[in-house]
Enzyme design. Structure first.
Site, PDB file in Angstrom:
ATOM      1  N   SER A   1      38.948  58.618  45.736  1.00  0.00           N
ATOM      2  CA  SER A   1      39.529  57.280  45.554  1.00  0.00           C
ATOM      3  C   SER A   1      40.941  57.214  46.124  1.00  0.00           C
ATOM      4  O   SER A   1      41.326  56.243  46.778  1.00  0.00           O
ATOM      5  CB  SER A   1      39.594  56.937  44.058  1.00  0.00           C
ATOM      6  OG  SER A   1      38.300  56.854  43.530  1.00  0.00           O
TER       7      SER A   1
ATOM      8  N   GLY B   1      30.876  52.632  49.090  1.00  0.00           N
ATOM      9  CA  GLY B   1      31.136  51.393  48.345  1.00  0.00           C
ATOM     10  C   GLY B   1      32.623  51.096  48.271  1.00  0.00           C
ATOM     11  O   GLY B   1      33.045  49.933  48.342  1.00  0.00           O
TER      12      GLY B   1
ATOM     13  N   ARG C   1      23.544  47.651  47.857  1.00  0.00           N
ATOM     14  CA  ARG C   1      24.388  47.585  46.644  1.00  0.00           C
ATOM     15  C   ARG C   1      24.997  46.196  46.476  1.00  0.00           C
ATOM     16  O   ARG C   1      25.240  45.488  47.459  1.00  0.00           O
ATOM     17  CB  ARG C   1      25.466  48.676  46.716  1.00  0.00           C
ATOM     18  CG  ARG C   1      24.833  50.057  46.672  1.00  0.00           C
ATOM     19  CD  ARG C   1      25.838  51.157  46.757  1.00  0.00           C
ATOM     20  NE  ARG C   1      26.693  51.212  45.582  1.00  0.00           N
ATOM     21  CZ  ARG C   1      27.716  52.056  45.462  1.00  0.00           C
ATOM     22  NH1 ARG C   1      28.007  52.878  46.449  1.00  0.00           N
ATOM     23  NH2 ARG C   1      28.447  52.065  44.376  1.00  0.00           N
TER      24      ARG C   1
ATOM     25  N   SER D   1      35.744  47.454  36.866  1.00  0.00           N
ATOM     26  CA  SER D   1      35.464  48.057  38.171  1.00  0.00           C
ATOM     27  C   SER D   1      36.731  48.090  39.008  1.00  0.00           C
ATOM     28  O   SER D   1      37.302  47.050  39.347  1.00  0.00           O
ATOM     29  CB  SER D   1      34.383  47.257  38.902  1.00  0.00           C
ATOM     30  OG  SER D   1      34.419  47.556  40.282  1.00  0.00           O
TER      31      SER D   1
ATOM     32  N   GLN E   1      36.860  48.874  42.019  1.00  0.00           N
ATOM     33  CA  GLN E   1      36.597  48.340  43.356  1.00  0.00           C
ATOM     34  C   GLN E   1      36.767  46.829  43.375  1.00  0.00           C
ATOM     35  O   GLN E   1      37.336  46.266  44.310  1.00  0.00           O
ATOM     36  CB  GLN E   1      35.202  48.749  43.817  1.00  0.00           C
ATOM     37  CG  GLN E   1      35.099  50.269  43.988  1.00  0.00           C
ATOM     38  CD  GLN E   1      33.760  50.743  44.475  1.00  0.00           C
ATOM     39  OE1 GLN E   1      32.816  49.958  44.595  1.00  0.00           O
ATOM     40  NE2 GLN E   1      33.648  52.022  44.749  1.00  0.00           N
TER      41      GLN E   1
ATOM     42  N   ASP F   1      31.365  58.302  37.282  1.00  0.00           N
ATOM     43  CA  ASP F   1      30.771  59.124  38.342  1.00  0.00           C
ATOM     44  C   ASP F   1      30.343  60.504  37.839  1.00  0.00           C
ATOM     45  O   ASP F   1      29.626  61.226  38.537  1.00  0.00           O
ATOM     46  CB  ASP F   1      31.752  59.287  39.503  1.00  0.00           C
ATOM     47  CG  ASP F   1      32.006  57.969  40.224  1.00  0.00           C
ATOM     48  OD1 ASP F   1      31.184  57.041  40.091  1.00  0.00           O
ATOM     49  OD2 ASP F   1      33.036  57.859  40.920  1.00  0.00           O
TER      50      ASP F   1
ATOM     51  N   LYS G   1      25.042  52.380  41.547  1.00  0.00           N
ATOM     52  CA  LYS G   1      25.784  53.382  42.314  1.00  0.00           C
ATOM     53  C   LYS G   1      24.964  53.751  43.570  1.00  0.00           C
ATOM     54  O   LYS G   1      24.041  53.021  43.933  1.00  0.00           O
ATOM     55  CB  LYS G   1      26.083  54.598  41.433  1.00  0.00           C
ATOM     56  CG  LYS G   1      26.998  54.262  40.252  1.00  0.00           C
ATOM     57  CD  LYS G   1      28.357  53.789  40.723  1.00  0.00           C
ATOM     58  CE  LYS G   1      29.256  53.361  39.592  1.00  0.00           C
ATOM     59  NZ  LYS G   1      30.514  52.768  40.067  1.00  0.00           N
TER      60      LYS G   1
ATOM     61  N   ARG H   1      21.422  55.607  39.019  1.00  0.00           N
ATOM     62  CA  ARG H   1      21.630  56.949  38.449  1.00  0.00           C
ATOM     63  C   ARG H   1      21.054  57.103  37.049  1.00  0.00           C
ATOM     64  O   ARG H   1      20.991  58.228  36.542  1.00  0.00           O
ATOM     65  CB  ARG H   1      23.116  57.321  38.486  1.00  0.00           C
ATOM     66  CG  ARG H   1      23.579  57.638  39.884  1.00  0.00           C
ATOM     67  CD  ARG H   1      24.999  58.164  39.924  1.00  0.00           C
ATOM     68  NE  ARG H   1      25.396  58.427  41.310  1.00  0.00           N
ATOM     69  CZ  ARG H   1      26.642  58.357  41.753  1.00  0.00           C
ATOM     70  NH1 ARG H   1      27.622  58.020  40.925  1.00  0.00           N
ATOM     71  NH2 ARG H   1      26.912  58.622  43.016  1.00  0.00           N
TER      72      ARG H   1
ATOM     73  N   ARG I   1      26.134  62.910  44.194  1.00  0.00           N
ATOM     74  CA  ARG I   1      26.428  63.360  42.819  1.00  0.00           C
ATOM     75  C   ARG I   1      25.179  63.902  42.115  1.00  0.00           C
ATOM     76  O   ARG I   1      25.266  64.779  41.269  1.00  0.00           O
ATOM     77  CB  ARG I   1      27.090  62.237  42.023  1.00  0.00           C
ATOM     78  CG  ARG I   1      28.373  61.755  42.690  1.00  0.00           C
ATOM     79  CD  ARG I   1      29.449  61.317  41.746  1.00  0.00           C
ATOM     80  NE  ARG I   1      30.603  60.827  42.492  1.00  0.00           N
ATOM     81  CZ  ARG I   1      31.579  61.603  42.986  1.00  0.00           C
ATOM     82  NH1 ARG I   1      31.558  62.892  42.776  1.00  0.00           N
ATOM     83  NH2 ARG I   1      32.574  61.084  43.678  1.00  0.00           N
TER      84      ARG I   1
HETATM   85  C1  S3P Z   1      35.817  53.827  42.782  1.00  0.00           C
HETATM   86  C2  S3P Z   1      35.481  53.098  41.686  1.00  0.00           C
HETATM   87  C3  S3P Z   1      34.242  53.295  40.915  1.00  0.00           C
HETATM   88  C4  S3P Z   1      33.578  54.627  41.255  1.00  0.00           C
HETATM   89  C5  S3P Z   1      33.551  54.885  42.730  1.00  0.00           C
HETATM   90  C6  S3P Z   1      34.964  54.915  43.283  1.00  0.00           C
HETATM   91  C7  S3P Z   1      37.089  53.531  43.475  1.00  0.00           C
HETATM   92  O1  S3P Z   1      33.343  52.255  41.224  1.00  0.00           O
HETATM   93  O2  S3P Z   1      32.279  54.665  40.731  1.00  0.00           O
HETATM   94  O3  S3P Z   1      32.927  56.107  43.003  1.00  0.00           O
HETATM   95  O4  S3P Z   1      37.557  54.369  44.276  1.00  0.00           O
HETATM   96  O5  S3P Z   1      37.647  52.451  43.240  1.00  0.00           O
HETATM   97  P1  S3P Z   1      33.403  50.841  40.450  1.00  0.00           P
HETATM   98  O6  S3P Z   1      34.720  50.255  40.715  1.00  0.00           O
HETATM   99  O7  S3P Z   1      32.317  50.025  41.050  1.00  0.00           O
HETATM  100  O8  S3P Z   1      33.166  51.168  39.022  1.00  0.00           O
END
Ligand code: S3P
Length: 438
Positions: free
Chosen positions: A21, A92, A120, A172, A174, A325, A352, A356, A398
């Protein structure tokens, strides 16, 4: 890949690759900043290389010497129109964060990835970005990538984005980050409220680069994060801590394999990420924290892991986003533990790289575990003998790694199908696994 029982125990000191991240964000924010951003301990995994590729395609010079990444940022308005579709691979994080950035640019772009990525859900970012005035659509109108951004915008015109207050249904990072990044280009303040604070690397790093991001926590645990537009971001040196999501495999290995002692160095233990350590503690794990340190606002520690007898626990609520994760690995630990482990409030697992809930419970069943999938998690009754078998990773990094660790502690040989998918986040995973078996 075939994995055999680690009958001699696991020993040694290991360095975990850089946090995924944080690596993504350091390239993205470096590209949008004025001046140079030097990144040490960057994760050279396929996902982060996708992020580098996208920004190179938009005119940013990025040197990759393996030792360091050097991003020659061109400022908030320095990106140039890509000449082809931006390839986001399996990532993602690349897709969702870059969508926020691209929504603020004066050029059109298209994003597309592999089959998993292109299935996704992207409505979670498209809807709030549209509320800000963004022109973002799903090419096949199915709420998924390929995404078309600014394709209806007159050439050379800057999109007019306006700050909103968005109440996200999911915690989230993201979603939050996509909106905060679009907020850099919006008129007024952009605020996101999330049910609980998701990983906060964007907030910490944007502030280091000179943005103004504030966070407040409400008594009900919800978090309110705001950004005001700034003139410019400024390049910064970043030292990426070891990724706790990658460390998780070796934490579990050290706990599960008899006669083991592993020292895992320099692991990021940001509280918005460190839920697995709380779960390990609740399961009776023997973990010692050594050499605590903070860099770029991110706390790190070495972790000394010793074989432990684990017992079941319940994992739910606000804890889930801090270990989302790591759930495949935690589920494997639960299968080796005494008693029952209940995982709930984790429906996000379904969206994911694979579903999962399904891939984890399928894998566990093929090794003999007593596990029942539920709508928002799973129930694992520990204590069944876990034996080798064939586990399909379904190309999910994973799943491949969690079940490789299961194989070390299982009786007999475990085969992981399509194990090369570990390249997404941990290209040296199997080499490290071999090294600690002496
Ligand atoms: C991430 C946020 C998480 C995580 C992903 C990385 C990030 O996803 O599962 O592997 O770097 O912001 P979500 O924001 O969809 O929960």
């Amino acid at each position: 890949m075939e994995i055999h029982t680690a009958s001699k125990g696991l020993r040694g000191e290991i360095q975990i690759p850089g946090d995924k991240s944080i690596s993504h964000r350091s390239v993205m924010f470096g590209a949008l900043a004025k001046g140079t951003t030097e990144i040490s301990h960057f994760l050279q995994g396929a996902d982060c290389l996708s992020t580098i590729g996208c920004f190179q395609e938009m005119g940013i010079e990025i040197e990759n010497t393996k030792e360091k990444i050097i991003v020659h940022g061109k400022g908030l308005h320095g990106l140039t129109a890509p000449s082809r579709t931006l390839d986001v691979g399996n990532s993602g994080t690349t897709t969702r964060l870059i969508s926020g950035i691209l929504s603020g640019q004066a050029f059109a772009s298209t994003l597309s990835g592999d089959a998993s990525l292109n299935s996704r859900p992207m409505n979670r970012i498209m809807e709030p970005l549209k509320m800000m005035g963004a022109d973002i659509q799903s090419k096949y109108l199915n709420g998924c990538a390929p995404l078309l951004i600014n394709t209806q915008l007159p050439t050379g015109k800057r999109p007019a984005l306006t700050g909103i207050h968005y109440h996200s249904q999911v915690a989230s990072a993201q979603v939050k980050s996509a909106l905060l990044l679009a907020g850099l280009y919006a008129e007024g303040t952009t605020t996101v409220t999330e049910p609980n604070l998701s990983r906060n690397h964007t907030e910490l790093m944007l502030n280091e680069f000179g943005a103004q991001v504030t966070t407040s926590l409400n008594p009900d645990n919800s978090a309110v994060i705001s950004i005001s537009p700034c003139e410019e971001l400024y390049g910064h040196a970043i030292v990426v801590p070891g990724d706790i999501s990658s460390a998780a495999y070796f934490i579990a290995a050290g706990l599960l394999v008899p006669n083991s002692e592993l020292l895992i160095q320099n692991v990021g233990i940001n509280p918005t990420r460190a839920g697995i350590l709380k779960v390990c503690e609740a399961m009776g794990a023997n973990i010692t924290y050594l050499n605590p340190h903070t860099g770029n606002g991110e706390p790190t520690s070495d972790l000394l892991i010793k074989t432990s007898s684990l017992h079941g626990t319940t994992i739910e609520g606000a804890l889930i986003s801090t270990l989302i994760d790591e759930i495949p690995m935690i589920a494997v630990m639960a299968a080796f533990a005494e008693g029952t482990t209940i995982i709930k409030d984790a429906a996000e697992l379904k969206v994911k790289e694979t579903d999962r809930i399904w891939t984890t419970t399928e894998g566990l069943k093929s090794l003999g575990a007593d596990v029942t999938p539920t709508e928002d998690g799973m129930i694992i009754h520990g204590g069944n003998p876990i034996h080798g078998g064939v586990v399909n990773s379904y190309l999910d990094h994973r799943i491949a790694m969690a079940f490789a660790i299961a194989g070390l502690a299982a009786e007999g040989t475990t085969t992981i199908l399509d194990s090369q998918c570990v390249d997404v986040s941990y290209p040296d995973f199997f080499q490290t696994l071999e090294k600690i078996q002496g």
